[in-house]
Design a protein around this motif. Sequence first.
Motif, PDB file in Angstrom:
ATOM      1  N   ILE A 186       2.398  15.683 -24.586  1.00 55.68           N
ATOM      2  CA  ILE A 186       2.607  14.362 -23.987  1.00 55.68           C
ATOM      3  C   ILE A 186       1.339  14.015 -23.216  1.00 55.68           C
ATOM      4  O   ILE A 186       1.061  14.591 -22.161  1.00 55.68           O
ATOM      5  N   CYS A 205       1.698  11.917 -18.632  1.00 58.53           N
ATOM      6  CA  CYS A 205       3.084  12.269 -18.313  1.00 58.53           C
ATOM      7  C   CYS A 205       3.494  11.619 -16.999  1.00 58.53           C
ATOM      8  O   CYS A 205       3.754  12.295 -15.992  1.00 58.53           O
ATOM      9  N   GLY A 221       6.557   9.394 -19.675  1.00 55.49           N
ATOM     10  CA  GLY A 221       6.295  10.718 -20.222  1.00 55.49           C
ATOM     11  C   GLY A 221       7.108  11.810 -19.560  1.00 55.49           C
ATOM     12  O   GLY A 221       7.609  12.721 -20.222  1.00 55.49           O
ATOM     13  N   VAL A 225      10.699  11.671 -20.811  1.00 54.42           N
ATOM     14  CA  VAL A 225      10.803  12.191 -22.179  1.00 54.42           C
ATOM     15  C   VAL A 225      10.711  13.716 -22.163  1.00 54.42           C
ATOM     16  O   VAL A 225      11.484  14.411 -22.847  1.00 54.42           O
ATOM     17  N   ALA A 226       9.762  14.258 -21.396  1.00 56.50           N
ATOM     18  CA  ALA A 226       9.618  15.712 -21.304  1.00 56.50           C
ATOM     19  C   ALA A 226      10.893  16.346 -20.768  1.00 56.50           C
ATOM     20  O   ALA A 226      11.350  17.380 -21.276  1.00 56.50           O
ATOM     21  N   ILE A 250       6.659  22.055 -24.488  1.00 57.14           N
ATOM     22  CA  ILE A 250       5.968  20.847 -24.053  1.00 57.14           C
ATOM     23  C   ILE A 250       4.640  21.182 -23.383  1.00 57.14           C
ATOM     24  O   ILE A 250       4.575  22.028 -22.487  1.00 57.14           O
ATOM     25  N   ALA A 280       1.930  18.965 -21.232  1.00 53.57           N
ATOM     26  CA  ALA A 280       1.774  17.667 -20.572  1.00 53.57           C
ATOM     27  C   ALA A 280       0.362  17.535 -20.016  1.00 53.57           C
ATOM     28  O   ALA A 280      -0.237  18.520 -19.589  1.00 53.57           O
ATOM     29  N   LEU A 322       2.776  12.562 -28.154  1.00 53.10           N
ATOM     30  CA  LEU A 322       3.244  11.319 -27.545  1.00 53.10           C
ATOM     31  C   LEU A 322       2.162  10.829 -26.603  1.00 53.10           C
ATOM     32  O   LEU A 322       1.805  11.519 -25.647  1.00 53.10           O
ATOM     33  N   SER A 377       1.493   8.274 -23.889  1.00 50.48           N
ATOM     34  CA  SER A 377       2.249   7.369 -23.010  1.00 50.48           C
ATOM     35  C   SER A 377       1.506   7.145 -21.706  1.00 50.48           C
ATOM     36  O   SER A 377       2.078   7.239 -20.622  1.00 50.48           O
TER      37      SER A 377
END
Length: 274
Positions: free
Chosen positions: A5, A8, A12, A15-16, A27, A29, A69, A71
Amino acid sequence: MNIAIIGCGYVGYAVAQYWQQNQNFNITATTTTPGRVPHLNVVAQKVVVAQGNNPEQLKAALQNQDVVLLSVGAKGVNVYEETYLETAKTIASILPEFPTIKQLIYTGSYAVYGNKKGAVVDEQTATAPSNNNGRILQATEAVLLSAATANQRVCILRLGGIYGPGRELIKIFGRAAGTTRPGNGEDVTNWIHLDDIVGAIDFVREQQLSGIYNLVDDAHLSSRDLLDNVFKTHNLPTVTWDTSLESDRVYNSWVSNQKIKDAGYQLLQPQMIF
């Protein structure tokens, strides 16, 4: 599944948190702020401090990932190019080095449509940003889409205005209670709740979607109706509209969400929560 991500923040992090609790993904980040590392350690197995224009720092985050991702969120109106476009260019330039990555998901903005004077727009509508930051977001999309290959899908979600826990509508608009605003308040607004941003991102991942999808709720309230509802709910004086002045809103379009619905996504919060 390994997921990075990039950025974050408000979206973010949510979502995490969802992926940790419901999918048990691994994950990674990123943050540009070293002080946020302990906070992100709660929802990520690995945290990388990375600037969007630093290829080596981003490479450390993309190693052995399956999905990325993107974001990021600008911390001010003057850093859009640095936050969005430079990050996109860096990721696009290094993405071919990571063949394990099968999908890049980017949370963009409906701001790229510009001012359509309330007309309905969908993903086929030509973008016409109303200001320079909108043009930066438009360029960011183009860079990311150009990085797509047969083996690396790119999916762009054009988000409406973001609200949810910690970013409630009253916090966003509270200072406007009892004030006078220019225009008649009939311009169209487009919003999306954090629940649906998280839900749609996971849906896009699961369905392996690519291309552009609008992500807004079903409300499409006018600015007048939106603010009236917010202030009525919280027992505050509403806004007075001065029709002798031109509205200062640069985004005025009725954004269709039909495409993502047709793909099978069902909104969790189709109407606004005041």
